[in-house]
Design a protein around this motif. Structure first.
Motif, PDB file in Angstrom:
ATOM      1  N   LYS A 310      64.067 116.772  18.942  1.00 26.83           N
ATOM      2  CA  LYS A 310      65.056 117.718  19.087  1.00 26.83           C
ATOM      3  C   LYS A 310      64.772 119.165  19.495  1.00 26.83           C
ATOM      4  O   LYS A 310      65.255 119.958  20.317  1.00 26.83           O
ATOM      5  CB  LYS A 310      65.981 117.960  17.613  1.00 26.83           C
ATOM      6  N   GLU A 311      63.293 119.469  19.096  1.00 25.92           N
ATOM      7  CA  GLU A 311      62.904 120.837  19.369  1.00 25.92           C
ATOM      8  C   GLU A 311      61.715 121.043  19.158  1.00 25.92           C
ATOM      9  O   GLU A 311      60.981 120.161  18.248  1.00 25.92           O
ATOM     10  CB  GLU A 311      63.863 121.887  18.135  1.00 25.92           C
ATOM     11  N   GLY A 325      64.918 116.132  13.771  1.00 26.52           N
ATOM     12  CA  GLY A 325      66.381 116.502  13.667  1.00 26.52           C
ATOM     13  C   GLY A 325      66.929 115.736  12.434  1.00 26.52           C
ATOM     14  O   GLY A 325      67.843 115.901  12.073  1.00 26.52           O
ATOM     15  N   GLU A 409      58.873 115.892  25.066  1.00 24.86           N
ATOM     16  CA  GLU A 409      60.232 115.031  25.391  1.00 24.86           C
ATOM     17  C   GLU A 409      59.900 113.710  25.668  1.00 24.86           C
ATOM     18  O   GLU A 409      60.608 112.742  25.267  1.00 24.86           O
ATOM     19  CB  GLU A 409      61.174 115.731  26.342  1.00 24.86           C
TER      20      GLU A 409
END
Length: 879
Positions: A310-311, A325, A409
């Motif tokens: 997510k990050e 997440g 990602e």
């Protein structure tokens, strides 16, 4: 209108009809319906057809409304090893027959003589106190023809993965799982996909790791080789029902790129080593004495979901941390692994559930390293993932080449792993925080149902604690089909209890805590799982078989395993976790532990009496009913005043008194008032220990304080169910304050962030808020009784019962309650709305009534005759 459709046929509790371990499995079938289905449909009879190779079908017509655990027809021959039989089923109602439903069942190797394979291992002495490096075994075999279905039967003392001609066989991970190796060793049946086997030479390769069998387990000093020092594998490849390759003489072994693969510490992989190339002859080793090979009913462990980061975070120490997440169990797959740019370059992955001041919060892992390493080679890899480890994590700290991190990602995927149990239930309501709480319960279940029900999936523990499962089983069995999964674990429990421990149920199953031949100390609540959980499975799935299978376990625990005093009550109980206990001493509970133990003792005595009645054991019905009557009277004499006040004046004590019906009618009002005072005095925050928490909301409801139960449910101050939600939890925590309000980690050692036991509150969401609960075993008759309260204005709940989908949804607006329900075929629902009650048959139904919530909202706070303002606390109601 048409009859319903049969949507599923199962054999015993097996999740797959291929490779079952019973020669005469029971048969159960489930229905589905739509708007064209005949309403109020009930089964009047059924027809079974069995088609065997080379013979004519045999057909049986039976007039019966039963569709759960139908016995294999007595005139139908039992399955023989490897045999396949096509079974057809159709059912009739008042107006005609359903369509035929077909399923092919295939037996595994049912006789010990079917096994011609041996268990093989490297011909070297393994290290005693160090991790055992994974090894490879291989062989070649020649096929004159590839006609006939290919099967592999396999197991290991350890864990394994098989490939044939370079193709991985099956989608299992960590096979054969973890079991009580002294008694039962699981083996798997794999179908070899078409085209994998070729005419001529074929190669088979197996990777073997230490797994649970001899790997490091627990935090104790002696923590390796608990079941054996040597790990090995047993493989039998068959084509057309004939063995063509079996482990034994002629097989070779070698090490490869896997340098280490440990459950707690992680995996180390060296790309440059690559495939093994120095092969040596294997040796044959024996299975543990007394071990029986079992084709388990429990589903295998599989990769279930994939999550992308997510990050990307940068810690204060400039480390790169990926936030997925969600706190989960599994591992991280790395894509596009580059070639090395310098000597000894590697990718390091470290895992943790939470952050501590921006860095990985690894202290709660205790001695578990939770670290994977990939030493890069001259050639890159398309992708890499570990073989024989799992991690409990939300955050992954990554060090490695910048190119890999820049494309995070695409280069990193979290792989969610758990036993492949079928999801059958869900809940949702108008309250966002309660919805998140329920999602946390589901994710806690997924992370801890990996091979067996564990208590935490991240630290140096991950054991099958009996008390945790006892508390959580009703919730688990509503959300997922746990029939085979939990029955398999209960069989291990029974084996260890009866053969190793003189009737005493171990604290954990398999008993990784055992370090001597002495039997474990009896433990109330934990040991009572052998009675309570089979009962819960019977209620959920209608399975009398699990009651029969566990009968000896239940009665020996009650009759011989529990130490008794002269009055028949407990003599030396040990139990309890309490939210007010210090982190370093979670057993320091507020409630008298004897009272807790004896409450459970009274409860299991009547439970066994009712099970005896279900099984038709009339002498035992009288014996245990009389026992219950004596114990209940002894409990009241010991702990209960005539006013209804208990000697331990705590939430837990009154909770158990209501939950287990320990009070006479003359005690109810006084006990209800006392429970109300205790809960409001504590500002609606939880003050129950481990034993009382699952039932406190139910007890408040039984005591006539529904709105107080909702107020406790919606509390968000600590300790409460919603406090972790306010702290961004995505699973259920072990301690109410595993994360303190300032974001720091609880200082105690027992600080897991994924620990499902306190998630038993979801049972209240399903049965009271949603309003769906069984009345008869297997939901042949069930109650629909939503009881709105608090600020919740709508809710929906469903579960797939053994007969089909049951669902309730409701909305409350302007004093009008609208309810929609779905009743599966061949069942009935007792609909209770307000003071109205009616019985309805299958199909969809809608009702609308004027409704006034029970009690005042919000309920009044505690009033004291003394001027102590701090008792009022702070209002932390979650709207």
């Amino acid at each position: 209108m048409a009859p319903p459709r049969i949507s599923k046929l199962t054999f015993g509790r097996n999740s797959s009809p291929i490779g079952i371990g019973q020669s005469r499995p029971t048969l159960s079938w489930r229905y589905e319906q739509d708007d064209s289905t005949e309403p109020n449909w009930t089964q009047k009879g059924y027809e079974l057809s069995f088609s065997r190779s080379g013979g004519n079908p045999t057909t049986y017509q039976i007039d019966s409304g039963e569709n759960i655990e139908i016995p294999w027809p007595k005139d139908e021959p039992p399955l023989s090893s490897r045999e396949r039989v096509e079974v057809k089923i159709r059912a009739k109602g008042e107006t005609g027959w359903t369509e035929w439903y077909r399923e092919t069942v295939e037996a595994a190797l049912l006789d010990e003589s079917d096994w011609v394979a041996s268990t093989i291992a490297p011909d070297v002495k393994p290290p005693s106190n160090l991790t055992k490096r994974p090894f490879y075994v291989q062989n070649t075999f020649t096929l004159d023809s590839v006609k006939g279905d290919g099967r592999i039967y396999a197991t290991a003392l350890g864990v394994y993965e098989i490939s044939i001609n370079g193709v991985t066989i099956g989608d299992h991970v960590l096979a054969p799982g973890w079991q009580s190796y002294k008694h039962r060793l699981h083996y798997q049946t794999y179908s070899i996909p078409e085209g994998v086997l070729v005419q001529g030479n074929n190669s088979i390769e197996v990777i073997v790791g230490e797994g649970w069998y001899s790997g490091r387990l627990t935090w104790l000093e002696v923590c390796r080789n608990l079941w054996g020092e040597e790990i090995g594998v047993m493989i039998q490849v068959e084509v057309g029902g004939k063995p063509v390759a079996t482990s034994g003489n002629g097989w070779e072994w070698s090490y490869g790129a896997l340098l280490a693969s440990e459950l707690y510490d992680g995996e180390t992989y060296d790309v440059d080593i690559g495939k093994p190339n120095q092969w040596q002859a294997t040796k044959t080793i024996s299975l543990p004495t007394g071990t029986t090979l079992i084709a388990p009913e429990a589903p295998p462990i599989r990769r279930i979901e994939m999550l992308k980061p997510k990050e990307r975070l940068t810690s204060p120490s400039r480390k790169t941390i990926l936030d997925f997440g969600q706190n989960l169990v599994g591992w991280v797959k790395v894509h596009n692994v580059p070639a090395k740019a310098k000597m000894n370059e590697c990718i390091t992955l470290r895992f943790a559930e939470v952050l501590d001041k921006g860095e990985l919060g690894v202290r709660p892992l205790r001695s578990a390293k939770a670290t994977d390493k990939i030493f890069l080679g001259d050639q890159g890899l398309k992708e890499w993932e570990p073989k024989f480890t799992t991690h409990g994590f939300r955050y992954c700290e990554v060090t490695g080449p910048a190119s890999l991190l820049d494309g995070y990602e695409d280069n990193f995927t979290a792989v969610v792993v758990h036993s492949d149990i079928q999801r059958i239930g869900d809940f949702e309501c108008s309250h966002a925080m309660i919805n998140q709480l329920h999602r946390n319960v589901v994710w806690g279940l997924k992370g801890n149902f990996v091979g067996l029900p564990t208590d935490c999936p991240q630290r140096d523990e991950r054991l099958g604690w009996t008390g945790d499962l006892q508390a959580f089983a009703p919730t688990a069995s509503f959300l997922y089909d746990t029939s085979g999964f939990l029955a398999n674990w209960l069989h291990d429990l029974s084996e260890e209890q009866l053969k190793d421990n003189q009737g005493v149920v171990p604290l954990v199953v398999p008993n990784a805590l055992k370090r001597s031949e002495e039997k474990p100390l009896p433990q109330a609540v934990w040991g009572d799982v052998c009675v309570i959980t089979p009962k819960d499975l019977y209620l959920a799935y209608g399975s009398k078989e699990i009651l029969r299978e566990m009968w000896n376990s239940m009665t020996i625990w009650l009759d011989k395993g529990i130490p008794r005093g002269e009055n028949g009550l407990w003599h030396n109980p040990r139990n309890g976790l309490d939210p007010r206990a210090p982190p370093d001493d979670p057993g320091a509970a507020m409630t008298d532990q004897y009272l807790v133990a004896d409450a459970y003792l009274v409860a299991i005595s009547i439970t066994i009496a009712k099970i005896a009645e279900t099984l038709g054991l009339q002498d035992e019905v009288k014996k245990y009913t009389d026992e219950h009557r004596r114990l209940r009277k002894a409990f009241q004499d010991e702990y209960l005043a005539s006013s209804g006040r208990l000697s331990s004046d705590t939430q837990t004590a009154y909770c158990l008194a209501f939950q287990f019906e320990l009070l006479d009618s003359s005690h109810l009002q006084g006990a209800a008032e006392r429970l109300l005072r205790l809960v409001t005095r504590d500002n609606f925050r939880i003050a129950t220990g481990f034993a009382g928490t699952p039932g406190i909301l139910h007890a408040l409801t039984q005591a006539g304080h529904l709105q107080v139960a909702y107020r406790m449910l919606q509390e968000k101050g600590c300790p409460s169910w919603l406090y972790p939600v306010t702290m961004q939890a995505t699973t259920i925590w072990e301690r109410w304050d595993s994360l303190l309000p300032d974001g720091s980690i609880n200082p105690g050692e027992m600080t897991s962030f994924n620990h499902y036991a306190l998630g038993a509150v979801a049972n209240f969401l399903h049965t009271t808020v949603g309003g769906l609960r069984p009345l008869d075993p297997g939901y042949r008759k069930f109650i629909v009784q939503p009881r709105p309260g608090g600020t919740i204005t709508n809710a929906s709940v469903h579960t797939i019962t053994p007969s089909g989908r049951a669902a309730v949804s409701w909305t409350l607006k302007d004093g009008v309650l609208k309810v929609q329900i779905e009743v599966p075929p061949n069942t009935t629902a007792l609909l209770r709305l307000g003071r109205e009650e009616e019985s309805v048959g299958s199909g969809k139904h809608s009702r609308e009534i004027k409704y006034r919530a029970e009690g005042v909202w919000p309920p009044p706070r505690y009033q004291t005759p003394f001027a102590v303002p701090e008792l009022a606390g702070t209002d932390t109601l979650a709207e």
